[in-house]
Motif scaffolding. Structure first.
Motif, PDB file in Angstrom:
ATOM      1  N   ASN A  81     -10.709  29.395  -2.886  1.00 13.37           N
ATOM      2  CA  ASN A  81     -11.685  29.011  -1.860  1.00 13.37           C
ATOM      3  C   ASN A  81     -11.808  27.497  -1.642  1.00 13.37           C
ATOM      4  OD1 ASN A  81     -13.050  28.302  -4.190  1.00 13.37           O
ATOM      5  ND2 ASN A  81     -14.743  29.764  -3.915  1.00 13.37           N
ATOM      6  N   VAL A  82     -10.998  26.710  -2.363  1.00 11.35           N
ATOM      7  CA  VAL A  82     -11.027  25.249  -2.202  1.00 11.35           C
ATOM      8  C   VAL A  82      -9.606  24.703  -2.152  1.00 11.35           C
ATOM      9  CG1 VAL A  82     -11.617  23.064  -3.348  1.00 11.35           C
ATOM     10  CG2 VAL A  82     -13.291  24.906  -3.250  1.00 11.35           C
ATOM     11  N   LYS A  83      -9.399  23.733  -1.287  1.00  7.71           N
ATOM     12  CA  LYS A  83      -8.090  23.088  -1.129  1.00  7.71           C
ATOM     13  C   LYS A  83      -8.223  21.581  -1.355  1.00  7.71           C
ATOM     14  CE  LYS A  83      -4.288  22.593   2.189  1.00  7.71           C
ATOM     15  NZ  LYS A  83      -3.801  22.909   3.564  1.00  7.71           N
ATOM     16  N   HIS A  84      -7.134  20.949  -1.791  1.00  6.65           N
ATOM     17  CA  HIS A  84      -7.120  19.502  -2.019  1.00  6.65           C
ATOM     18  C   HIS A  84      -7.468  18.731  -0.739  1.00  6.65           C
ATOM     19  CE1 HIS A  84      -5.485  15.529  -3.262  1.00  6.65           C
ATOM     20  NE2 HIS A  84      -4.968  15.508  -2.048  1.00  6.65           N
ATOM     21  N   LYS A  85      -8.293  17.732  -0.894  1.00  5.48           N
ATOM     22  CA  LYS A  85      -8.548  16.755   0.168  1.00  5.48           C
ATOM     23  C   LYS A  85      -8.988  15.473  -0.515  1.00  5.48           C
ATOM     24  CE  LYS A  85     -11.045  15.863   4.484  1.00  5.48           C
ATOM     25  NZ  LYS A  85     -12.084  16.321   5.438  1.00  5.48           N
ATOM     26  N   SER A  86      -8.481  14.339  -0.031  1.00  4.46           N
ATOM     27  CA  SER A  86      -8.848  13.058  -0.637  1.00  4.46           C
ATOM     28  C   SER A  86      -9.166  12.044   0.440  1.00  4.46           C
ATOM     29  CB  SER A  86      -7.712  12.537  -1.518  1.00  4.46           C
ATOM     30  OG  SER A  86      -6.522  12.348  -0.767  1.00  4.46           O
ATOM     31  N   SER A  87      -9.836  10.983   0.036  1.00  2.00           N
ATOM     32  CA  SER A  87     -10.243   9.943   0.984  1.00  2.00           C
ATOM     33  C   SER A  87      -9.078   9.008   1.305  1.00  2.00           C
ATOM     34  CB  SER A  87     -11.388   9.117   0.399  1.00  2.00           C
ATOM     35  OG  SER A  87     -12.526   9.919   0.175  1.00  2.00           O
ATOM     36  N   ALA A  88      -9.090   8.498   2.507  1.00  5.32           N
ATOM     37  CA  ALA A  88      -8.114   7.482   2.894  1.00  5.32           C
ATOM     38  C   ALA A  88      -8.469   6.174   2.195  1.00  5.32           C
ATOM     39  CB  ALA A  88      -8.129   7.300   4.409  1.00  5.32           C
ATOM     40  N   PHE A  89      -7.518   5.251   2.145  1.00  7.74           N
ATOM     41  CA  PHE A  89      -7.787   3.958   1.523  1.00  7.74           C
ATOM     42  C   PHE A  89      -7.131   2.857   2.334  1.00  7.74           C
ATOM     43  CE2 PHE A  89      -3.930   5.654  -0.360  1.00  7.74           C
ATOM     44  CZ  PHE A  89      -3.057   4.578  -0.431  1.00  7.74           C
ATOM     45  N   ALA A  90      -7.718   1.677   2.239  1.00  6.36           N
ATOM     46  CA  ALA A  90      -7.172   0.509   2.932  1.00  6.36           C
ATOM     47  C   ALA A  90      -6.932  -0.574   1.887  1.00  6.36           C
ATOM     48  CB  ALA A  90      -8.139   0.055   4.018  1.00  6.36           C
ATOM     49  N   GLY A  91      -7.255  -1.809   2.195  1.00  7.55           N
ATOM     50  CA  GLY A  91      -7.085  -2.878   1.217  1.00  7.55           C
ATOM     51  C   GLY A  91      -8.359  -3.099   0.419  1.00  7.55           C
ATOM     52  N   LYS A  92      -8.367  -4.152  -0.354  1.00  5.81           N
ATOM     53  CA  LYS A  92      -9.549  -4.521  -1.130  1.00  5.81           C
ATOM     54  C   LYS A  92     -10.683  -4.824  -0.165  1.00  5.81           C
ATOM     55  CE  LYS A  92     -10.963  -8.040  -4.539  1.00  5.81           C
ATOM     56  NZ  LYS A  92     -11.466  -7.159  -5.617  1.00  5.81           N
ATOM     57  N   SER A  93     -11.820  -4.132  -0.342  1.00  6.63           N
ATOM     58  CA  SER A  93     -12.893  -4.266   0.637  1.00  6.63           C
ATOM     59  C   SER A  93     -14.207  -4.760   0.045  1.00  6.63           C
ATOM     60  CB  SER A  93     -13.138  -2.913   1.324  1.00  6.63           C
ATOM     61  OG  SER A  93     -13.517  -1.930   0.374  1.00  6.63           O
ATOM     62  N   GLU A 363      -8.126  -7.918  -9.121  1.00  9.24           N
ATOM     63  CA  GLU A 363      -8.593  -9.310  -9.171  1.00  9.24           C
ATOM     64  C   GLU A 363      -8.240 -10.106  -7.927  1.00  9.24           C
ATOM     65  OE1 GLU A 363      -7.285 -11.099 -12.861  1.00  9.24           O
ATOM     66  OE2 GLU A 363      -9.230 -10.668 -13.777  1.00  9.24           O
ATOM     67  N   SER A 364      -7.239  -9.671  -7.181  1.00 10.92           N
ATOM     68  CA  SER A 364      -6.860 -10.403  -5.964  1.00 10.92           C
ATOM     69  C   SER A 364      -6.354  -9.428  -4.910  1.00 10.92           C
ATOM     70  CB  SER A 364      -5.763 -11.423  -6.277  1.00 10.92           C
ATOM     71  OG  SER A 364      -4.538 -10.759  -6.566  1.00 10.92           O
ATOM     72  N   GLU A 365      -6.334  -9.901  -3.675  1.00 13.40           N
ATOM     73  CA  GLU A 365      -5.804  -9.075  -2.584  1.00 13.40           C
ATOM     74  C   GLU A 365      -4.331  -8.788  -2.781  1.00 13.40           C
ATOM     75  OE1 GLU A 365      -6.400  -9.626   1.635  1.00 13.40           O
ATOM     76  OE2 GLU A 365      -8.378 -10.476   1.245  1.00 13.40           O
ATOM     77  N   LYS A 366      -3.605  -9.749  -3.328  1.00 13.24           N
ATOM     78  CA  LYS A 366      -2.171  -9.567  -3.567  1.00 13.24           C
ATOM     79  C   LYS A 366      -1.926  -8.401  -4.520  1.00 13.24           C
ATOM     80  CE  LYS A 366       1.944 -11.986  -5.234  1.00 13.24           C
ATOM     81  NZ  LYS A 366       2.472 -13.263  -5.818  1.00 13.24           N
ATOM     82  N   ILE A 367      -2.688  -8.341  -5.590  1.00 12.77           N
ATOM     83  CA  ILE A 367      -2.547  -7.258  -6.563  1.00 12.77           C
ATOM     84  C   ILE A 367      -2.951  -5.930  -5.923  1.00 12.77           C
ATOM     85  CG2 ILE A 367      -3.426  -6.337  -8.745  1.00 12.77           C
ATOM     86  CD1 ILE A 367      -3.767  -9.255  -9.674  1.00 12.77           C
ATOM     87  N   ALA A 368      -4.051  -5.949  -5.155  1.00  9.83           N
ATOM     88  CA  ALA A 368      -4.523  -4.737  -4.483  1.00  9.83           C
ATOM     89  C   ALA A 368      -3.480  -4.212  -3.504  1.00  9.83           C
ATOM     90  CB  ALA A 368      -5.839  -5.018  -3.758  1.00  9.83           C
ATOM     91  N   ASN A 369      -2.886  -5.096  -2.730  1.00  5.84           N
ATOM     92  CA  ASN A 369      -1.891  -4.682  -1.738  1.00  5.84           C
ATOM     93  C   ASN A 369      -0.657  -4.084  -2.415  1.00  5.84           C
ATOM     94  OD1 ASN A 369      -3.531  -5.544   0.340  1.00  5.84           O
ATOM     95  ND2 ASN A 369      -2.538  -7.531   0.551  1.00  5.84           N
ATOM     96  N   ARG A 370      -0.310  -4.616  -3.575  1.00  5.58           N
ATOM     97  CA  ARG A 370       0.856  -4.061  -4.279  1.00  5.58           C
ATOM     98  C   ARG A 370       0.571  -2.629  -4.716  1.00  5.58           C
ATOM     99  NH1 ARG A 370       4.658  -5.175  -9.184  1.00  5.58           N
ATOM    100  NH2 ARG A 370       6.565  -4.691  -8.059  1.00  5.58           N
ATOM    101  N   PHE A 371      -0.637  -2.393  -5.202  1.00  2.69           N
ATOM    102  CA  PHE A 371      -1.004  -1.039  -5.611  1.00  2.69           C
ATOM    103  C   PHE A 371      -0.959  -0.092  -4.410  1.00  2.69           C
ATOM    104  CE2 PHE A 371      -4.634   2.034  -6.354  1.00  2.69           C
ATOM    105  CZ  PHE A 371      -3.897   2.888  -7.151  1.00  2.69           C
ATOM    106  N   ALA A 372      -1.535  -0.509  -3.298  1.00  4.39           N
ATOM    107  CA  ALA A 372      -1.547   0.332  -2.097  1.00  4.39           C
ATOM    108  C   ALA A 372      -0.132   0.628  -1.624  1.00  4.39           C
ATOM    109  CB  ALA A 372      -2.350  -0.349  -0.987  1.00  4.39           C
ATOM    110  N   ASP A 373       0.731  -0.381  -1.633  1.00  8.28           N
ATOM    111  CA  ASP A 373       2.119  -0.201  -1.182  1.00  8.28           C
ATOM    112  C   ASP A 373       2.871   0.777  -2.087  1.00  8.28           C
ATOM    113  OD1 ASP A 373       1.659  -1.969   0.865  1.00  8.28           O
ATOM    114  OD2 ASP A 373       2.644  -3.682  -0.113  1.00  8.28           O
ATOM    115  N   LEU A 374       2.688   0.642  -3.400  1.00  6.40           N
ATOM    116  CA  LEU A 374       3.382   1.534  -4.336  1.00  6.40           C
ATOM    117  C   LEU A 374       2.885   2.972  -4.196  1.00  6.40           C
ATOM    118  CD1 LEU A 374       3.536  -0.705  -7.551  1.00  6.40           C
ATOM    119  CD2 LEU A 374       5.493   0.157  -6.233  1.00  6.40           C
TER     120      LEU A 374
END
Length: 548
Positions: A81-93, A363-374
């Motif tokens: 009765n339940v299916k996977h659903k997750s939230s979208a994500f962007a950059g560090k906000s 700690e930084s946008e650069k680190i956050a963006n790398r995580f999002a890209d990977l």
């Protein structure tokens, strides 16, 4: 908190059964009460209000699924009765602030480790023998057979003794007695060790190095370089055939990138240059023996806790993992970070749905963006072969209450505690920064633990709710059960029982502190993990894109 059920986060609309609950049982939540409409087994979840199709399921304060059909208040949820659903994500906000835990009690504590010239400190002292290609596996195993018993590193083989006893009964014509002849366990003593300051010789056979893609061979060389560079390794013997994709030059290039001044002994032999197999093996055994005699001179010395690099892993997770063992080692991770050490959270498919929270902790946008890209690249690669992160939960996970990947991920991410994320690493990249690191690995237990050691972890914490014997050849793996029933059922593989958290006997913080104390003992060599005692030396390189 009720001793029978738990609402993890104030915004959740599901509750967790802490014990088996029966239909008709009264439940109080948010100032209202309702009755269960069906039995709910321990570890499983039930909704606190009626839900319509497509209505969102919230747990741990995040989106973890959606209803497939109407669910009555007090109804149990599952894959029906339940299916996977997750939230979208962007950059560090968001700007992230962190209140570090009080670590004054450990500020002057040390562990007894093996100091390497590059500044790393090992919690163990191993020699490794590894092939660059699967063609050399047989030769590696010949060396294993020659060394382990003669040098006192082999364990008494009680199962061999058991078979010999059964053979004797058979030869004596006592076949009826075989069916009831009990295994007696280890009843023989192994040989004494020749090299007392060496914890063992480990043999890292694998099925890679040629065929497949060139990228696979490059990654394999980078992984093996990480193992050689790991502080728990005193030196290595490398066997190469000669014509394979994973060339010696590639391995040396990867090693040079990690440490251009590598001072560890490194023996590299190529069969197509040495000639006969006998010549190759005699050279490998003689040179390795002389190197072992040299590294045996190394001794344990005090080291600050900032030299700990702790891998954070889970496997065979259950519905209690995210509320006991995982947050407990998350607190340990926070203590390590506050002490200047490093911790490493892996298994990217099991971070699905909590990406935004992790991005905001970077700690930084650069680190956050790398995580999002990977994360996006990994998800896309999985979908390209007809899979996806939503297919990550195993049958065992689902049976014990983890019914969607987002639900599993929300609990799995608790292993990373609450500290800032100081770095994001791709597969085979090495830890260089203190604090919490994220490492891109699959959710597969052994592929992930294999990667953690290759990225420099000198000890690992591995939580499990169902029971898994996973270990690692060079990095001690501390196994923590999410529940007491498992710890009592499988005491041969569980080091620490986190069940007292479920029972309300210990807080997450108290359990996390106990775990740190245990790590110090393991790192000092005064205790051995159950996986080490069993000789559980699991090693599987990741062929990228193949597994979740």
């Amino acid at each position: 908190m009720s001793s029978k059920y738990l609402k993890i986060h104030p915004s959740d609309n599901v509750l967790v059964a802490l014990t088996d609950l029966k239909a008709g049982e009264k439940i109080g939540s948010n100032g209202t009460s309702f009755s269960l409409v069906e039995d709910v087994p321990a570890k499983h979840k039930f909704v606190e209000k009626a839900m319509a199709p497509d209505e969102e399921i919230i747990m741990y304060g995040v989106l973890v699924g959606k209803a497939l059909k109407p669910i009555a208040a007090g109804g149990s949820i599952g894959t029906h009765n339940v299916k996977h659903k997750s939230s979208a994500f962007a950059g560090k906000s968001k700007t992230f602030t962190w209140q570090a835990p009080d670590v004054s009690r450990w500020k002057n504590r040390t562990f007894q480790g093996f100091h390497r010239k590059d500044g790393q400190v090992g919690t163990a002292n191993y020699w490794i023998v590894l092939p660059l290609v699967f063609c050399e596996n047989r030769n590696v195993n010949v060396i294993r057979h020659a060394f382990e018993e003669a040098l006192g590193f082999s364990k008494p083989d009680a199962y061999k003794d058991y078979v010999q006893d059964l053979v004797k009964l058979y030869q004596e014509g006592k076949t009826d007695a075989i069916a009831t002849y009990n295994f007696k366990g280890n009843n023989t003593n192994g040989r004494s060790k020749v090299f007392n300051n060496i914890d063992g010789i480990k043999f890292l056979t694998h099925e890679g190095g040629c065929g497949g893609t060139r990228q696979d061979s490059e990654a394999l060389c980078a992984l093996l370089a990480g193992y050689i560079h790991n502080p728990n390794v005193a030196g290595a013997t490398v066997l190469s055939l000669g014509c394979q994709n994973a060339q010696v030059d590639i391995l040396k290039e990867k090693l040079n990138k990690l440490n251009p001044n590598l001072s560890k002994p490194l023996i590299v032999l190529e069969q197509q240059k040495e000639g006969t197999e006998q010549e190759l093996l005699a050279q490998a055994i003689r040179q390795t023996f002389l190197a072992l005699a040299e590294v045996n001179k190394q001794e344990r010395k005090p080291a600050p806790l900032s030299k700990l690099v702790v891998g954070l892993e889970c496997g065979g997770s259950d519905g209690f993992s995210g509320i006991s063992a995982n947050p407990a080692i998350g607190h340990t991770s926070d203590l390590i970070a506050a002490l200047g050490g490093s911790s490493v959270l892996s298994e990217f498919p099991e971070l699905c749905g909590v990406e935004q929270e992790l991005l905001n902790r970077c700690e930084s946008e650069k680190i956050a963006n790398r995580f999002a890209d990977l994360m996006r690249a990994y998800s896309k690669a999985a979908e390209a072969v007809g899979s996806g992160f939503d297919m990550n939960p195993s049958p065992g996970n689902i049976k014990d209450g983890l019914i969607t990947d987002a639900m599993k991920s929300a609990g799995a991410a608790k292993k990373g505690g609450t500290s800032p994320i100081t770095d994001v690493l791709d597969y085979t990249e090495y830890v260089t920064k203190p604090g919490l690191n994220l490492l891109c690995t699959p959710g597969n237990d052994v592929e992930s633990t294999t990667a953690l050691a290759g990225s420099g972890c000198n000890v690992m914490l591995f939580t499990t709710g169902l029971g898994t014997p996973t270990g690692n050849p060079i990095s001690p793996v501390v196994k923590l059960s999410s529940n007491t029933k498992l710890a009592q059922k499988m005491p041969d593989i569980i080091d620490i029982d986190c069940g007292p958290v479920i029972a309300g006997e210990k807080t997450i913080e108290q359990m996390g502190e106990d775990i740190l104390e245990f790590i110090i003992d393991i790192a000092s060599g005064t205790k051995k993990t159950k996986a080490t005692q069993l000789g559980q030396d699991d090693f599987i390189p990741w062929k990228r894109g193949v597994s979740l």
